[in-house]
Design a protein around this motif. Structure first.
Motif, PDB file in Angstrom:
ATOM      1  N   ASP A 240       0.812  -1.218   0.000  1.00  0.00           N
ATOM      2  CA  ASP A 240       0.000   0.000   0.000  1.00  0.00           C
ATOM      3  C   ASP A 240       0.847   1.270   0.000  1.00  0.00           C
ATOM      4  O   ASP A 240       0.296   2.374  -0.049  1.00  0.00           O
ATOM      5  N   ALA A 241       2.157   1.134   0.073  1.00  0.00           N
ATOM      6  CA  ALA A 241       3.021   2.315   0.141  1.00  0.00           C
ATOM      7  C   ALA A 241       3.035   3.058  -1.187  1.00  0.00           C
ATOM      8  O   ALA A 241       3.054   2.444  -2.259  1.00  0.00           O
ATOM      9  N   ASP A 278       7.747   3.287  10.327  1.00  0.00           N
ATOM     10  CA  ASP A 278       7.144   4.257   9.413  1.00  0.00           C
ATOM     11  C   ASP A 278       7.950   4.397   8.130  1.00  0.00           C
ATOM     12  O   ASP A 278       7.869   5.405   7.435  1.00  0.00           O
ATOM     13  N   ARG A 279       8.748   3.363   7.805  1.00  0.00           N
ATOM     14  CA  ARG A 279       9.576   3.408   6.591  1.00  0.00           C
ATOM     15  C   ARG A 279       9.386   2.140   5.772  1.00  0.00           C
ATOM     16  O   ARG A 279       9.111   1.060   6.303  1.00  0.00           O
ATOM     17  N   VAL A 280       9.535   2.296   4.475  1.00  0.00           N
ATOM     18  CA  VAL A 280       9.468   1.170   3.548  1.00  0.00           C
ATOM     19  C   VAL A 280      10.896   0.785   3.166  1.00  0.00           C
ATOM     20  O   VAL A 280      11.698   1.641   2.779  1.00  0.00           O
ATOM     21  N   MET A 334      12.488   4.593   2.340  1.00  0.00           N
ATOM     22  CA  MET A 334      11.682   5.777   2.058  1.00  0.00           C
ATOM     23  C   MET A 334      10.540   5.846   3.061  1.00  0.00           C
ATOM     24  O   MET A 334      10.156   4.829   3.642  1.00  0.00           O
ATOM     25  N   PRO A 335      10.012   7.040   3.302  1.00  0.00           N
ATOM     26  CA  PRO A 335       8.918   7.156   4.279  1.00  0.00           C
ATOM     27  C   PRO A 335       7.659   6.448   3.779  1.00  0.00           C
ATOM     28  O   PRO A 335       7.406   6.374   2.574  1.00  0.00           O
ATOM     29  N   TYR A 336       6.898   5.924   4.709  1.00  0.00           N
ATOM     30  CA  TYR A 336       5.662   5.218   4.361  1.00  0.00           C
ATOM     31  C   TYR A 336       4.522   6.202   4.219  1.00  0.00           C
ATOM     32  O   TYR A 336       4.169   6.913   5.161  1.00  0.00           O
TER      33      TYR A 336
END
Length: 340
Positions: A240-241, A278-280, A334-336
């Protein structure tokens, strides 16, 4: 044959910065404190006076600055949904309102003698907000060549002529013995090129990138057969990111081109997508053949992806690549941002 012109890319008049982004927050803190220090220099005749003036100014500026950042952080999602001009105006008004409210509170309850503090809040805070918004707008425009380059590379370089040639040959080779497989391969090829020609400016769900990569790998399986092995490890939450388009496929293509094609024995490409807090986290690895490396092409793809990550996520994203235990490894963080 007449030379075809590259497709032009239109750009929006502007976009508000993401006030949740660490890079935006850090630049705002540095800019406002630099402005406060410049004001202290203008008002202080010597170093000692400058230091005293800076402390005095900071006592007024810092509470309002942090309060504004908190408010803008909380309102970032709502501001992003507004048209640019409306979001711009609301941002400036929020800064003016928060700064003025803090100045009134300080003047009344904390520092009773504060001539011009309210005027400074009403004038300088909105002015600084406008200057910072213009800076972020110009910075965003400065990256527009990267957007154009990303699309042109998607059209001209990401799918190299030899890939199209080999894919079509693979389809022709199986069209008689397995027409259904050949039909599916042509559909994959059409979908792949349709994705490459789409607008690269908007973030898309990771699941779309996964589908694109699987279609690409299906085509490569036609010509490489059992030599190409792929191991997927996908966290459902990571699907879903929101990510930049054409983030995975160029890396997978590089893995095939540099890691599988040069080898004579089967090789495995490992792809891991995970949500870590909170990161991908995107991790990809492939066999490394030092004697058969096309380093320039590899660097160009990585540099392009790094630039697009910086465009979309600023300092919150990173990409590292290197050789470890005879495998070439790529790690992206990267940020989610969850897709709607």
């Amino acid at each position: 044959m007449a030379e075809q012109k590259a497709p032009s890319i239109s750009h929006s008049p502007g976009a508000l910065p993401d006030f949740r982004n660490l890079g935006v927050i850090a630049r705002t803190l540095l800019a406002v404190n630099a402005a406060a220090f410049a004001a202290a220099i203008a008002r202080g005749p010597d170093a000692a006076a400058v230091a005293a003036q800076f402390v005095e100014i900071a006592a007024w500026v810092e509470p309002a600055l942090f309060a504004c950042l908190v408010v803008l952080y909380a309102a970032s999602g709502a501001l992003a949904r507004l048209r640019y001009a409306a979001g711009y105006a609301v941002t400036v008004l929020l800064v003016a309102a928060v700064s003025t409210a803090l100045a009134i509170v300080q003047a009344r309850y904390v520092r009773a003698t504060a001539p011009a503090a309210l005027a400074h809040s009403l004038v300088f805070a909105p002015a600084l907000a406008v200057l910072l918004l213009e800076y972020f707008r110009l910075r965003s425009r400065a990256f527009s060549p990267a957007l154009a380059e990303a699309r042109l590379q998607a059209l001209q370089a990401r799918i190299r002529p030899h890939f199209l040639y080999n894919s079509l040959n693979a389809v022709l080779a199986i069209i008689r013995r397995d027409p259904k497989a050949a039909e599916g391969a042509i559909e994959d090829l059409a979908d792949l090129f349709r994705s490459l020609m789409a607008d690269n400016r908007q973030l898309i769900p990771m699941r779309e990138e996964i589908v694109l990569c699987r279609q690409y790998l299906n085509l490569e399986h036609l010509r490489l057969g059992g030599r190409l092995q792929v191991q997927w490890n996908v966290d459902e939450a990571a699907e879903d990111a929101l990510v930049p388009p054409m983030l995975l496929q160029p890396l997978v293509e590089n893995a095939v081109y540099h890691g599988i094609e040069p080898g004579m024995s089967p090789g495995a490409i490992e792809i891991r997508l995970a949500l870590e807090g909170d990161r991908v986290h995107v991790a990809l690895s492939n066999p490394y053949h030092a004697e058969h490396q096309h380093r320039q092409g590899n660097r160009m793809a990585l540099a392009n992806i790094r630039e697009r990550l910086q465009l979309h996520f600023d300092v919150e994203a990173s990409l590292e690549a290197g050789v470890d235990a005879e495998r070439y490894r790529i790690d992206m963080l990267m940020p989610y941002r969850k897709a709607p």
